[in-house]
Motif scaffolding. Structure first.
Motif, short mmCIF file in Angstrom:
data_model
loop_
_atom_site.label_atom_id
_atom_site.label_comp_id
_atom_site.label_asym_id
_atom_site.label_seq_id
_atom_site.Cartn_x
_atom_site.Cartn_y
_atom_site.Cartn_z
N HIS A 34 0.84 -1.20 0.00
CA HIS A 34 0.00 0.00 0.00
C HIS A 34 0.88 1.25 0.00
CE1 HIS A 34 -4.32 -0.72 0.55
NE2 HIS A 34 -4.01 -1.82 1.18
N TYR A 36 -0.16 4.40 0.66
CA TYR A 36 -0.76 5.53 1.38
C TYR A 36 0.19 6.21 2.38
CZ TYR A 36 -4.34 8.33 3.78
OH TYR A 36 -5.06 9.36 4.32
N ASN A 61 -10.72 -2.77 -8.38
CA ASN A 61 -12.06 -2.72 -7.75
C ASN A 61 -12.76 -1.38 -7.97
OD1 ASN A 61 -10.06 -1.48 -6.08
ND2 ASN A 61 -11.49 -1.52 -4.37
N SER A 62 -14.06 -1.37 -7.68
CA SER A 62 -14.85 -0.14 -7.91
C SER A 62 -14.41 1.00 -6.99
CB SER A 62 -16.33 -0.43 -7.72
OG SER A 62 -16.58 -0.80 -6.38
N GLY A 63 -13.97 0.67 -5.78
CA GLY A 63 -13.54 1.70 -4.82
C GLY A 63 -12.33 2.49 -5.28
N ALA A 64 -11.71 2.06 -6.36
CA ALA A 64 -10.56 2.80 -6.91
C ALA A 64 -10.94 4.25 -7.19
CB ALA A 64 -10.06 2.14 -8.19
N ASP A 66 -12.76 6.16 -5.28
CA ASP A 66 -12.90 6.96 -4.06
C ASP A 66 -11.68 7.84 -3.77
OD1 ASP A 66 -15.48 6.24 -3.32
OD2 ASP A 66 -14.78 4.36 -2.41
N PHE A 67 -10.48 7.25 -3.86
CA PHE A 67 -9.28 8.02 -3.56
C PHE A 67 -8.26 7.98 -4.71
CE2 PHE A 67 -10.86 6.43 0.62
CZ PHE A 67 -11.38 7.64 1.05
N LEU A 70 -8.87 10.45 -7.37
CA LEU A 70 -9.09 11.86 -7.00
C LEU A 70 -8.12 12.73 -7.79
CD1 LEU A 70 -9.50 11.86 -3.12
CD2 LEU A 70 -11.27 12.31 -4.84
N PRO B 35 -7.04 3.07 3.65
CA PRO B 35 -8.16 3.57 2.85
C PRO B 35 -7.92 3.55 1.35
CG PRO B 35 -6.89 5.41 3.65
CD PRO B 35 -6.22 4.17 4.18
N GLY B 38 -10.41 2.31 -1.31
CA GLY B 38 -11.77 2.83 -1.31
C GLY B 38 -12.82 2.00 -0.59
N GLU B 39 -14.05 2.44 -0.75
CA GLU B 39 -15.16 1.95 0.07
C GLU B 39 -15.35 0.43 0.07
OE1 GLU B 39 -18.87 3.99 -0.36
OE2 GLU B 39 -19.97 2.49 0.78
N ASP B 40 -15.33 -0.20 -1.11
CA ASP B 40 -15.60 -1.66 -1.11
C ASP B 40 -14.50 -2.46 -0.44
OD1 ASP B 40 -14.01 -1.04 -3.36
OD2 ASP B 40 -14.67 -2.81 -4.44
N SER B 41 -13.32 -1.85 -0.24
CA SER B 41 -12.25 -2.55 0.47
C SER B 41 -12.42 -2.44 1.98
CB SER B 41 -10.88 -2.00 0.04
OG SER B 41 -10.66 -0.71 0.55
N LYS B 81 -10.07 14.34 2.88
CA LYS B 81 -11.07 13.64 2.07
C LYS B 81 -11.35 12.26 2.68
CE LYS B 81 -13.41 13.43 -1.85
NZ LYS B 81 -14.35 14.46 -2.28
N VAL B 82 -10.29 11.61 3.17
CA VAL B 82 -10.47 10.31 3.82
C VAL B 82 -11.37 10.47 5.05
CG1 VAL B 82 -9.30 8.45 5.08
CG2 VAL B 82 -8.33 9.30 2.94
N LYS B 85 -14.96 10.90 4.00
CA LYS B 85 -15.54 9.63 3.55
C LYS B 85 -15.85 8.73 4.75
CE LYS B 85 -15.71 9.23 -1.04
NZ LYS B 85 -16.84 8.73 -1.82
N TRP B 89 -19.31 6.78 6.16
CA TRP B 89 -19.43 5.32 6.33
C TRP B 89 -19.83 4.95 7.75
CZ3 TRP B 89 -13.82 4.36 4.09
CH2 TRP B 89 -13.83 4.64 2.71
#
Lengths: 182, 182
Positions: A34, A36, A61-64, A66-67, A70, B35, B38-41, B81-82, B85, B89
């Motif tokens: 990761h 981050y 994944n779809s959450g890509a 979210d951050f 950006l 994070p 994203g969300e689905d993770s 931003k995190v 979000k 959630w």
């Protein structure tokens, strides 16, 4: 080649122990990381010159969105900044990135920024990514430093007693697809 | 309270198994989560209503400046931003954030955006964060939903045979500091 898809990333002294665990204890050849927490969270892995460190850039994944997708102040996306940083960490040629096989448009737009990075592409199979599209894109850009990962598409090919044979056949089919495209 | 500082974060079906592992197998009360994906993770962890999910916001290490403190198109920082979000959630009130105790200025500037989030603050002790400053900041903002983590400052208090007693004394001292400030 054994890739520990462990998605590590922690403060330096902890990352040092994770790197030791993955590379010295489990003797893996590569790991996913990761980004981050930034450079000092990745650095201990980079000390292993004969290993390959795949840092998450744009995931499958779809959450890509979210951050990772950006937009930054300078108009670029976060994942592009990650790729640029990973390029700058690659003096020992032991860095790679993770780039989702489900994100073909972004792959085409960004492949020329990958410099000497190896690219791990998950998302073919269960997640819907196209092996053909991925291989074609790399070939068209004169690159062969890709690793396409298929997990569930092979593991869960059959739920019957023939799962071993079904998995083996699927691997043969996938390899044939790649060879025919190269 | 057992917090698995495991820094998890993967695609949904993998995160589901990580959540099961941390909460059902190891029976931890909380976990730390990356994070980036994203969300689905993150979502599979949020299904556990009686647990606490600490998502990395601004970490205590120097690499926090590489990505977490990047400025976005709208002028805010990525870590802000995190936080925003994670607030969205938190309908089950089982979310928290990780915020480095080494980042007091940013803590003061952002504490009012934490809404109902619990806050895990690493970085006191070996990393140089001030327990006094952290507790004072929360008190001044009428918040008590903080967990201050001290690891090496306790574990490595003594390298001699008195390490047990030394660690116990350090814990007593740290607790006294907190109690005196509240």
């Amino acid at each position: 080649m054994v890739i520990a898809d462990a998605k590590r990333g922690d403060i330096g002294n902890t990352s040092s122990m994770y790197a030791k665990s993955v590379y010295e204890h489990f003797k893996c050849d590569a790991v996913t990381i990761h980004p981050y927490m930034g450079e000092d969270s990745v650095r201990p892995f980079l000390e292993y010159e004969d290993k390959l460190n795949f840092i998450l850039a744009l995931t499958s994944n779809s959450g890509a969105s979210d951050f990772e997708k950006l937009k930054l102040e300078d108009g670029t996306f976060l994942f592009q900044k990650v790729i640029s940083k990973v390029n700058s960490w690659n003096s020992k040629r032991n860095c790679g990135i993770v780039f989702g096989a489900t994100k073909i448009a972004e792959l085409k737009e960004n492949i020329n920024s990958f410099e000497n990075l190896a690219v791990l592409l998950p998302g073919v199979g269960a997640q819907g990514g196209s092996l053909e599209e991925v291989v074609k894109t790399f070939k068209e850009n004169n690159r062969l430093n890709l690793v396409v990962n298929v997990s569930r598409g092979i593991l869960y090919k059959s739920t019957g007693t023939d799962f071993g044979e079904a998995a083996q056949n699927e691997i043969a089919e996938l390899n044939k697809t790649v060879i025919n495209l190269l």
